[in-house]
Design a protein around this motif. Structure first.
Motif, PDB file in Angstrom:
ATOM      1  N   ALA A 199       0.840  -1.200   0.000  1.00  0.00           N
ATOM      2  CA  ALA A 199       0.000   0.000   0.000  1.00  0.00           C
ATOM      3  C   ALA A 199       0.876   1.251   0.000  1.00  0.00           C
ATOM      4  O   ALA A 199       0.600   2.223  -0.710  1.00  0.00           O
ATOM      5  CB  ALA A 199      -0.923   0.001   1.219  1.00  0.00           C
ATOM      6  N   VAL A 200       1.953   1.213   0.799  1.00  0.00           N
ATOM      7  CA  VAL A 200       2.847   2.372   0.876  1.00  0.00           C
ATOM      8  C   VAL A 200       3.560   2.577  -0.465  1.00  0.00           C
ATOM      9  O   VAL A 200       3.634   3.701  -0.979  1.00  0.00           O
ATOM     10  CB  VAL A 200       3.874   2.204   2.020  1.00  0.00           C
ATOM     11  CG1 VAL A 200       4.850   3.382   2.043  1.00  0.00           C
ATOM     12  CG2 VAL A 200       3.168   2.070   3.369  1.00  0.00           C
ATOM     13  N   SER A 201       4.050   1.485  -1.065  1.00  0.00           N
ATOM     14  CA  SER A 201       4.767   1.643  -2.337  1.00  0.00           C
ATOM     15  C   SER A 201       3.817   2.085  -3.453  1.00  0.00           C
ATOM     16  O   SER A 201       4.218   2.822  -4.361  1.00  0.00           O
ATOM     17  CB  SER A 201       5.515   0.359  -2.713  1.00  0.00           C
ATOM     18  OG  SER A 201       4.622  -0.701  -2.954  1.00  0.00           O
ATOM     19  N   THR A 202       2.549   1.681  -3.364  1.00  0.00           N
ATOM     20  CA  THR A 202       1.558   2.159  -4.338  1.00  0.00           C
ATOM     21  C   THR A 202       1.348   3.666  -4.180  1.00  0.00           C
ATOM     22  O   THR A 202       1.293   4.407  -5.172  1.00  0.00           O
ATOM     23  CB  THR A 202       0.208   1.420  -4.148  1.00  0.00           C
ATOM     24  OG1 THR A 202       0.431   0.021  -4.291  1.00  0.00           O
ATOM     25  CG2 THR A 202      -0.826   1.874  -5.183  1.00  0.00           C
ATOM     26  N   ALA A 203       1.247   4.128  -2.925  1.00  0.00           N
ATOM     27  CA  ALA A 203       1.079   5.568  -2.680  1.00  0.00           C
ATOM     28  C   ALA A 203       2.305   6.337  -3.179  1.00  0.00           C
ATOM     29  O   ALA A 203       2.180   7.449  -3.715  1.00  0.00           O
ATOM     30  CB  ALA A 203       0.842   5.828  -1.192  1.00  0.00           C
ATOM     31  N   VAL A 204       3.501   5.736  -3.037  1.00  0.00           N
ATOM     32  CA  VAL A 204       4.726   6.367  -3.553  1.00  0.00           C
ATOM     33  C   VAL A 204       4.635   6.507  -5.073  1.00  0.00           C
ATOM     34  O   VAL A 204       4.900   7.574  -5.639  1.00  0.00           O
ATOM     35  CB  VAL A 204       5.981   5.540  -3.164  1.00  0.00           C
ATOM     36  CG1 VAL A 204       7.211   6.030  -3.932  1.00  0.00           C
ATOM     37  CG2 VAL A 204       6.226   5.613  -1.660  1.00  0.00           C
ATOM     38  N   GLN A 205       4.233   5.413  -5.756  1.00  0.00           N
ATOM     39  CA  GLN A 205       4.091   5.455  -7.222  1.00  0.00           C
ATOM     40  C   GLN A 205       3.097   6.533  -7.644  1.00  0.00           C
ATOM     41  O   GLN A 205       3.326   7.268  -8.603  1.00  0.00           O
ATOM     42  CB  GLN A 205       3.622   4.083  -7.746  1.00  0.00           C
ATOM     43  CG  GLN A 205       4.644   2.975  -7.602  1.00  0.00           C
ATOM     44  CD  GLN A 205       5.921   3.258  -8.384  1.00  0.00           C
ATOM     45  OE1 GLN A 205       5.881   3.700  -9.531  1.00  0.00           O
ATOM     46  NE2 GLN A 205       7.065   3.056  -7.752  1.00  0.00           N
ATOM     47  N   ARG A 206       1.998   6.619  -6.904  1.00  0.00           N
ATOM     48  CA  ARG A 206       0.962   7.609  -7.251  1.00  0.00           C
ATOM     49  C   ARG A 206       1.459   9.026  -7.034  1.00  0.00           C
ATOM     50  O   ARG A 206       1.133   9.935  -7.799  1.00  0.00           O
ATOM     51  CB  ARG A 206      -0.309   7.348  -6.454  1.00  0.00           C
ATOM     52  CG  ARG A 206      -1.003   6.088  -6.948  1.00  0.00           C
ATOM     53  CD  ARG A 206      -2.268   5.793  -6.190  1.00  0.00           C
ATOM     54  NE  ARG A 206      -2.931   4.624  -6.772  1.00  0.00           N
ATOM     55  CZ  ARG A 206      -4.034   4.086  -6.296  1.00  0.00           C
ATOM     56  NH1 ARG A 206      -4.621   4.616  -5.237  1.00  0.00           N
ATOM     57  NH2 ARG A 206      -4.566   3.038  -6.875  1.00  0.00           N
ATOM     58  N   ALA A 207       2.257   9.223  -5.975  1.00  0.00           N
ATOM     59  CA  ALA A 207       2.832  10.558  -5.741  1.00  0.00           C
ATOM     60  C   ALA A 207       3.764  10.926  -6.886  1.00  0.00           C
ATOM     61  O   ALA A 207       3.728  12.043  -7.402  1.00  0.00           O
ATOM     62  CB  ALA A 207       3.582  10.570  -4.408  1.00  0.00           C
ATOM     63  N   LEU A 208       4.592   9.953  -7.299  1.00  0.00           N
ATOM     64  CA  LEU A 208       5.584  10.215  -8.349  1.00  0.00           C
ATOM     65  C   LEU A 208       4.925  10.457  -9.696  1.00  0.00           C
ATOM     66  O   LEU A 208       5.430  11.221 -10.515  1.00  0.00           O
ATOM     67  CB  LEU A 208       6.546   9.024  -8.455  1.00  0.00           C
ATOM     68  CG  LEU A 208       7.537   8.882  -7.310  1.00  0.00           C
ATOM     69  CD1 LEU A 208       8.256   7.543  -7.395  1.00  0.00           C
ATOM     70  CD2 LEU A 208       8.540  10.034  -7.308  1.00  0.00           C
ATOM     71  N   HIS A 209       3.783   9.807  -9.928  1.00  0.00           N
ATOM     72  CA  HIS A 209       3.167   9.895 -11.250  1.00  0.00           C
ATOM     73  C   HIS A 209       1.913  10.749 -11.279  1.00  0.00           C
ATOM     74  O   HIS A 209       1.125  10.681 -12.210  1.00  0.00           O
ATOM     75  CB  HIS A 209       2.897   8.491 -11.791  1.00  0.00           C
ATOM     76  CG  HIS A 209       4.163   7.686 -11.905  1.00  0.00           C
ATOM     77  ND1 HIS A 209       4.440   6.610 -11.101  1.00  0.00           N
ATOM     78  CD2 HIS A 209       5.262   7.856 -12.682  1.00  0.00           C
ATOM     79  CE1 HIS A 209       5.640   6.132 -11.385  1.00  0.00           C
ATOM     80  NE2 HIS A 209       6.160   6.874 -12.338  1.00  0.00           N
ATOM     81  N   GLY A 210       1.752  11.536 -10.192  1.00  0.00           N
ATOM     82  CA  GLY A 210       0.686  12.534 -10.201  1.00  0.00           C
ATOM     83  C   GLY A 210      -0.716  11.978 -10.137  1.00  0.00           C
ATOM     84  O   GLY A 210      -1.676  12.632 -10.527  1.00  0.00           O
ATOM     85  N   GLU A 211      -0.841  10.743  -9.622  1.00  0.00           N
ATOM     86  CA  GLU A 211      -2.193  10.196  -9.427  1.00  0.00           C
ATOM     87  C   GLU A 211      -2.574  10.452  -7.981  1.00  0.00           C
ATOM     88  O   GLU A 211      -2.235   9.686  -7.098  1.00  0.00           O
ATOM     89  CB  GLU A 211      -2.211   8.696  -9.725  1.00  0.00           C
ATOM     90  CG  GLU A 211      -1.792   8.346 -11.138  1.00  0.00           C
ATOM     91  CD  GLU A 211      -1.403   6.872 -11.252  1.00  0.00           C
ATOM     92  OE1 GLU A 211      -2.021   6.042 -10.577  1.00  0.00           O
ATOM     93  OE2 GLU A 211      -0.461   6.588 -11.996  1.00  0.00           O
ATOM     94  N   HIS A 212      -3.269  11.544  -7.748  1.00  0.00           N
ATOM     95  CA  HIS A 212      -3.521  11.988  -6.376  1.00  0.00           C
ATOM     96  C   HIS A 212      -4.600  11.171  -5.676  1.00  0.00           C
ATOM     97  O   HIS A 212      -4.582  10.977  -4.498  1.00  0.00           O
ATOM     98  CB  HIS A 212      -3.941  13.459  -6.362  1.00  0.00           C
ATOM     99  CG  HIS A 212      -2.823  14.352  -6.796  1.00  0.00           C
ATOM    100  ND1 HIS A 212      -2.294  15.325  -5.991  1.00  0.00           N
ATOM    101  CD2 HIS A 212      -2.121  14.393  -7.932  1.00  0.00           C
ATOM    102  CE1 HIS A 212      -1.307  15.937  -6.626  1.00  0.00           C
ATOM    103  NE2 HIS A 212      -1.194  15.399  -7.811  1.00  0.00           N
ATOM    104  N   LYS A 213      -5.548  10.717  -6.433  1.00  0.00           N
ATOM    105  CA  LYS A 213      -6.755  10.153  -5.804  1.00  0.00           C
ATOM    106  C   LYS A 213      -6.524   8.735  -5.298  1.00  0.00           C
ATOM    107  O   LYS A 213      -5.822   7.947  -5.908  1.00  0.00           O
ATOM    108  CB  LYS A 213      -7.918  10.161  -6.794  1.00  0.00           C
ATOM    109  CG  LYS A 213      -8.555  11.532  -6.943  1.00  0.00           C
ATOM    110  CD  LYS A 213      -9.329  11.915  -5.694  1.00  0.00           C
ATOM    111  CE  LYS A 213      -9.374  13.438  -5.551  1.00  0.00           C
ATOM    112  NZ  LYS A 213      -9.596  13.882  -4.202  1.00  0.00           N
ATOM    113  N   ALA A 214      -7.176   8.450  -4.170  1.00  0.00           N
ATOM    114  CA  ALA A 214      -7.131   7.099  -3.612  1.00  0.00           C
ATOM    115  C   ALA A 214      -8.044   6.196  -4.442  1.00  0.00           C
ATOM    116  O   ALA A 214      -7.871   5.021  -4.506  1.00  0.00           O
ATOM    117  CB  ALA A 214      -7.587   7.109  -2.166  1.00  0.00           C
TER     118      ALA A 214
END
Lengths: 258, 96
Positions: free
Chosen positions: B81-96
């Motif tokens: 879950a944490v690494s997914t949130a990291v990927q989303r931060a890096l790729h500008g996918e803000h939404k959960a």
């Protein structure tokens, strides 16, 4: 260590005058440790609030959760508690908050989520007696057909478990949404337009004054588990004051996750 | 940069971070999950700090797993879950 039952313990009740948000945070830490060390018997503490507060979870980001400007404007103190979970918006008289400090043996071997429901079985019984059919929604919500009633959080440390719960008695949802950022996101996320739909407080469901609801809860706990009236000891109050000054009232702790 | 991942059951795992010279910096994990002992939170921040921003997600997950003791208790959060949130931060996918 084998599991103990509620009746194996000599439960104590603490229900004192109003205290500040940081005093409450400190009392939770101190009393959990006192029960863990065996210096205090297992205890139910009912909180009374001296001022408005936002209580954020141990791992929540201060700036992501709280609109600091709105909190200041409404004179709301923001504190960080020692347990995980989500933010709570509290105004004196608007919530019923309690803590249970128990030896770990009470929930020994129970799965994480079962331990929550187990600690609040008496509350569901009390609500039932007040005419509210309520149930546990895993992990840590108490809910009813009308909406969410309460949120719980647990933390285990040094031989004891702290289980604390904030129940909505009456709630100023518009003020809550000014102060809590996550509230807005969760509401939009769930497609719920009215905040009042998500939280259905005890006042509208029981029609009873807050003090009467608390009285009924205490009566149910006493009947089911046994309960003796107790007071905070001078050394506990002193320890909590020191703990509040050194930790819970400091910006370093509140902004530990900025 | 900000990324979120909502766990089944509704707990939110949030990552705020910056990237400098191709590496993660000022990483902050937060959310309404449960984690014991609580020191694991900043240990995860520390494990992520300095990682290469283009690291495959599985490697990020392993870096997180390495700082979580076997005796730790996690609810509403996982290394994935944490690494997914990291990927989303890096790729500008803000939404959960």
């Amino acid at each position: 260590m084998s599991r103990t039952t509620w009746r194996d313990h000599d439960w104590q009740l603490i229900h004192t005058g109003a205290q500040t948000p940081s005093q409450h945070m400190a009392l939770d830490a101190v009393l959990t440790d006192e029960v863990g060390a065996g210096r205090r018997k297992p205890t139910l503490r009912i909180w009374e609030w001296a001022s408005s507060a936002v209580v954020i979870g141990r791992f929540q980001s201060l700036r992501n959760e709280v609109d600091a400007e709105a909190a200041q404007r409404h004179r709301i103190e923001v504190v960080r508690r020692i347990s995980g979970g989500g933010a709570m918006f509290i105004e004196p008289g608007n919530t019923i908050t309690y803590s249970i400090y128990a030896p770990l043996s009470l929930i020994q071997g129970l799965p994480f989520s079962a331990a929550y429901a187990y600690m609040d079985k008496w509350v569901l019984a009390a609500l039932g007696e007040l005419g509210i059919e309520a149930w546990y929604q895993p992990l840590n919500d108490i809910t009813s057909a009308g909406g969410k009633i309460a949120g719980a959080a647990q933390v285990r440390r040094a031989g004891a478990v702290l289980h604390h719960v904030t129940m909505a008695y009456d709630i100023d949802t518009s003020k809550m949404l000014e102060v809590l950022r996550i509230g807005r996101e969760k509401l939009s996320d769930k497609g719920t337009k009215s905040a009042a739909k998500r939280v259905d407080p005890l006042r509208s469901q029981t029609g009873l004054p807050r003090a009467k609801v608390i009285e009924a809860m205490i009566d149910t706990f006493r009947r089911l588990h046994g309960l003796h009236d107790d007071v905070l000891r001078a050394e506990e109050i002193a320890a909590a004051e020191a703990c509040a000054a050194e930790k819970f009232a400091t910006p370093a702790w509140t902004a530990d996750v900025p | 940069m900000h990324g979120e991942y909502k766990m089944p059951g509704g707990k939110l795992v949030v990552i705020d971070l910056e990237v400098e010279a191709g590496r993660l910096t000022n990483v902050q994990l937060s959310g309404d999950f449960f984690l014991e002992p609580d020191s694991v939170l900043h240990a995860i921040d520390g494990a992520l700090d300095g990682l290469e921003a283009d690291l495959p997600q599985a490697a990020t997950t392993r870096a997180i797993e390495a700082v979580i003791p076997d005796t730790a208790m996690l609810y509403g959060i996982s290394p994935e879950a944490v690494s997914t949130a990291v990927q989303r931060a890096l790729h500008g996918e803000h939404k959960a």
